[in-house]
Design a protein around this motif. Structure first.
Motif, PDB file in Angstrom:
ATOM      1  N   ALA A 433       0.849  -1.030   0.067  1.00 48.03           N
ATOM      2  CA  ALA A 433       0.145  -0.013  -0.054  1.00 48.03           C
ATOM      3  C   ALA A 433       0.731   1.212   0.004  1.00 48.03           C
ATOM      4  O   ALA A 433       0.511   2.199  -0.581  1.00 48.03           O
ATOM      5  N   ARG A 434       1.996   1.287   0.685  1.00 46.28           N
ATOM      6  CA  ARG A 434       2.738   2.397   0.882  1.00 46.28           C
ATOM      7  C   ARG A 434       3.532   2.517  -0.592  1.00 46.28           C
ATOM      8  O   ARG A 434       3.501   3.831  -1.153  1.00 46.28           O
ATOM      9  N   MET A 435       4.040   1.694  -1.231  1.00 43.91           N
ATOM     10  CA  MET A 435       4.461   1.634  -2.698  1.00 43.91           C
ATOM     11  C   MET A 435       3.627   2.262  -3.634  1.00 43.91           C
ATOM     12  O   MET A 435       3.673   3.166  -4.392  1.00 43.91           O
ATOM     13  N   LEU A 436       2.351   1.770  -3.782  1.00 42.69           N
ATOM     14  CA  LEU A 436       1.099   2.177  -4.359  1.00 42.69           C
ATOM     15  C   LEU A 436       0.877   3.616  -4.267  1.00 42.69           C
ATOM     16  O   LEU A 436       0.552   4.122  -4.948  1.00 42.69           O
ATOM     17  N   ALA A 437       0.555   4.040  -2.788  1.00 41.08           N
ATOM     18  CA  ALA A 437       0.330   5.542  -2.774  1.00 41.08           C
ATOM     19  C   ALA A 437       1.139   6.263  -3.268  1.00 41.08           C
ATOM     20  O   ALA A 437       0.875   7.293  -3.891  1.00 41.08           O
ATOM     21  N   GLU A 438       2.675   6.205  -3.148  1.00 44.75           N
ATOM     22  CA  GLU A 438       3.613   7.271  -3.946  1.00 44.75           C
ATOM     23  C   GLU A 438       3.323   6.928  -5.316  1.00 44.75           C
ATOM     24  O   GLU A 438       3.436   8.072  -5.944  1.00 44.75           O
ATOM     25  N   GLU A 439       3.232   5.649  -5.820  1.00 43.72           N
ATOM     26  CA  GLU A 439       3.075   5.693  -7.306  1.00 43.72           C
ATOM     27  C   GLU A 439       1.739   6.525  -7.771  1.00 43.72           C
ATOM     28  O   GLU A 439       1.889   7.042  -8.810  1.00 43.72           O
ATOM     29  N   LEU A 440       0.675   6.325  -7.185  1.00 43.24           N
ATOM     30  CA  LEU A 440      -0.600   7.005  -7.482  1.00 43.24           C
ATOM     31  C   LEU A 440      -0.402   8.501  -7.409  1.00 43.24           C
ATOM     32  O   LEU A 440      -0.961   9.316  -7.987  1.00 43.24           O
ATOM     33  N   ALA A 441       0.456   9.039  -6.267  1.00 43.44           N
ATOM     34  CA  ALA A 441       0.491  10.368  -6.075  1.00 43.44           C
ATOM     35  C   ALA A 441       1.417  11.213  -7.140  1.00 43.44           C
ATOM     36  O   ALA A 441       1.069  12.147  -7.526  1.00 43.44           O
ATOM     37  N   VAL A 442       2.410  10.384  -7.293  1.00 42.81           N
ATOM     38  CA  VAL A 442       3.458  11.047  -8.356  1.00 42.81           C
ATOM     39  C   VAL A 442       3.924   9.888  -9.515  1.00 42.81           C
ATOM     40  O   VAL A 442       4.440  10.450 -10.523  1.00 42.81           O
ATOM     41  N   GLY A 443       4.386   8.852  -9.029  1.00 42.82           N
ATOM     42  CA  GLY A 443       5.254   8.010  -9.718  1.00 42.82           C
ATOM     43  C   GLY A 443       4.607   7.743 -11.086  1.00 42.82           C
ATOM     44  O   GLY A 443       5.089   7.602 -12.024  1.00 42.82           O
ATOM     45  N   LEU A 444       3.418   7.339 -11.283  1.00 43.28           N
ATOM     46  CA  LEU A 444       2.410   6.903 -12.254  1.00 43.28           C
ATOM     47  C   LEU A 444       2.458   8.027 -13.227  1.00 43.28           C
ATOM     48  O   LEU A 444       2.559   7.647 -14.458  1.00 43.28           O
ATOM     49  N   ALA A 445       2.140   9.308 -12.625  1.00 40.32           N
ATOM     50  CA  ALA A 445       2.134  10.369 -13.536  1.00 40.32           C
ATOM     51  C   ALA A 445       3.494  10.698 -14.355  1.00 40.32           C
ATOM     52  O   ALA A 445       3.572  10.780 -15.488  1.00 40.32           O
ATOM     53  N   ARG A 446       4.749  10.727 -13.659  1.00 42.52           N
ATOM     54  CA  ARG A 446       6.087  10.828 -14.145  1.00 42.52           C
ATOM     55  C   ARG A 446       6.254   9.556 -15.295  1.00 42.52           C
ATOM     56  O   ARG A 446       6.627  10.200 -16.298  1.00 42.52           O
ATOM     57  N   LYS A 447       5.947   8.590 -14.949  1.00 43.52           N
ATOM     58  CA  LYS A 447       5.967   7.368 -15.978  1.00 43.52           C
ATOM     59  C   LYS A 447       5.139   7.497 -17.381  1.00 43.52           C
ATOM     60  O   LYS A 447       5.531   7.565 -18.201  1.00 43.52           O
ATOM     61  N   SER A 448       3.805   7.728 -16.991  1.00 45.11           N
ATOM     62  CA  SER A 448       2.954   7.906 -18.098  1.00 45.11           C
ATOM     63  C   SER A 448       3.155   8.868 -19.102  1.00 45.11           C
ATOM     64  O   SER A 448       3.179   8.924 -20.240  1.00 45.11           O
TER      65      SER A 448
END
Length: 452
Positions: A433-448
């Motif tokens: 959950a902690r990993m996904l929280a960071e991805e959903l907040a910033v990581g996925l937008a950076r990647k996408s």
């Protein structure tokens, strides 16, 4: 908004202060190029915000009373702000209310509730606040913790404001987004003139279809040179096509002789051409579908486009995208981010499609659904089929610069609540959950959006 406690509170605390990645929005690059103070509270918070004035219009407030369609020199900003405050209760239960309260209390520091009796005092406080050096656009960008901010710009934009930003000593990253819709819609009265202008800008002969395509490629390159990583497209009815002999259709439309059906076919073909160009140059393609624009004919006639009368309509992503996807959807270099105003497509179409096609990512809840409940519905309907890694993270899609922290904060709160619920259901543990929280907040937008 109610304080988050327990697991949701713990997750939110870890992502609350992460940098803001804002890869799609409609703020003005001139703000950051000129770095001039914002003029007054009404011009900053009310006049440009269609979420605000569409609600007031629905309750009988005239748009002119809110400064819409009124030249800036002729406006009375204090009266506009007072009119808004008189109807503050209309926004109860809406995300606009929460965003505005966040701006007033957290960003500006107002310590009194907004209402008719406090409107003047709050107006004066905001006016004083706007006169400080630390509330100019660049300083606020830094204070908000923005990592990157993308504007949305016409394909014919000269990009001079972006050039000024790039040549300045400021370290903020403000980049353009290529929006060619006006060049792809042959039904617009301005289409012929804009194609002529495209030819003048690029030195290509846009009376010829090949010259038209070459001119668009040149403009895409100019945007990439200014840091752009994405294009943006909006359609009411989603239709993609691949047609042979486009030269003849283009020549017919260029001569003003094509039918509405032929113009729609041209747009459908050009969306596929745009996807192919994204394969060539690596730009991320965004596609917003399902908004019928400017449905109030009287408002359109008196005030022009984008004045709060855009309404969601049904969409068909499966059939609409099939020609495009079967042409380039298996290509590794394509990223196509889909946005919808038709929530019925989440579980039925978008999640299964993104769960299969390598190029597809699902954009966050858009426009009417960018709310706490809308975000919860989104997660519930897409995650089981598409997972998390086929989502594009969050973008605020706003014209209201001061609302950016509020919108990202709402997303992060909703993300924490969702992930806490997943833990409670036993679907995964706190580490995931902690990993996904960071991805959903910033990581996925950076990647996408290729903003790493």
């Amino acid at each position: 908004m109610k304080e988050l406690k327990g697991t949701a509170g713990d997750l939110y605390a870890e992502i609350r202060d992460l940098p803001i990645v804002s890869p799609h929005g409609h703020t003005e690059p001139a703000w950051f190029a000129e770095d001039a103070p914002f003029p007054d509270p009404a011009t900053l918070l009310i006049v440009p915000d269609h979420y605000v004035f569409r609600m007031l219009y629905s309750q009988g407030v005239r748009l002119e009373e809110l400064g819409v369609g009124v030249p800036e020199a002729a406006r009375d900003p204090r009266a506009i702000f007072q009119r808004f405050a008189q109807h503050w209760d209309l926004f109860l239960g809406t995300p606009s209310r929460w965003w505005m309260e966040y701006v007033l209390t957290q960003t500006i520091g107002c310590d009194m509730p907004l209402g008719p009796e406090t409107a003047d005092a709050i107006y004066d406080q905001i006016t004083e606040w706007l006169q400080r050096d630390e509330t100019r656009p660049r300083a606020l960008y830094d204070r908000f913790g923005i990592e990157v901010l993308a504007t949305t710009d016409s394909a014919l934009d000269d990009l001079r404001h972006h050039r000024t930003i790039r040549e300045s000593q400021w370290e903020g990253r403000v980049i353009p987004t290529f929006r060619p819709d006006g060049l792809l819609d042959a039904t617009r009265p301005e289409w012929q003139a804009e194609l002529d202008r495209l030819g003048e800008i690029t030195g290509e002969d846009t009376k010829d279809f090949k010259g038209f395509l070459d001119a668009i490629r040149k403009r895409r390159r100019a945007f990439r040179d200014m840091g752009a990583t994405a294009t943006d497209h909006a359609v009411e009815v989603l239709q993609t096509l691949w047609l042979d002999n486009l030269e003849a259709l283009y020549a017919k439309l260029r001569a003003g002789q094509g039918s509405a059906e032929e113009a729609a076919s041209f747009t459908g073909h050009m969306l596929t051409e745009m996807a192919q160009m994204s394969v060539e140059d690596g730009m991320v393609m965004q596609l917003h579908a399902g908004s019928r624009r400017n449905t109030n004919a009287d408002v359109m006639a008196r005030f022009g486009r984008d004045k709060g009368a855009d309404i969601p309509v049904r969409s068909d992503f499966v059939r609409g995208l099939e020609p495009l996807l079967n042409r380039v959807g298996n290509t590794p270099n394509l990223t196509l981010i889909l946005f919808t105003l038709d929530e019925t497509t989440y579980a039925r179409e978008l999640a299964p499609m993104a769960g299969h096609w390598p190029c597809l990512r699902i954009g966050p809840p858009w426009w009417f659904h960018d709310s706490a409940a809308g975000i919860a519905r989104y997660f519930d309907q897409v995650v089981e089929t598409a997972g998390y890694w086929n989502l594009a993270g969050f973008n605020d899609d706003t014209r209201a610069f001061l609302s950016i922290p509020a919108r990202h904060d709402l997303w992060r709160r909703a993300t924490a609540l969702h992930l806490a619920g997943q833990i409670e259901k036993g679907l995964f543990g706190r580490g995931d959950a902690r990993m996904l929280a960071e991805e959903l907040a910033v990581g996925l937008a950076r990647k996408s959006y290729k903003l790493g």
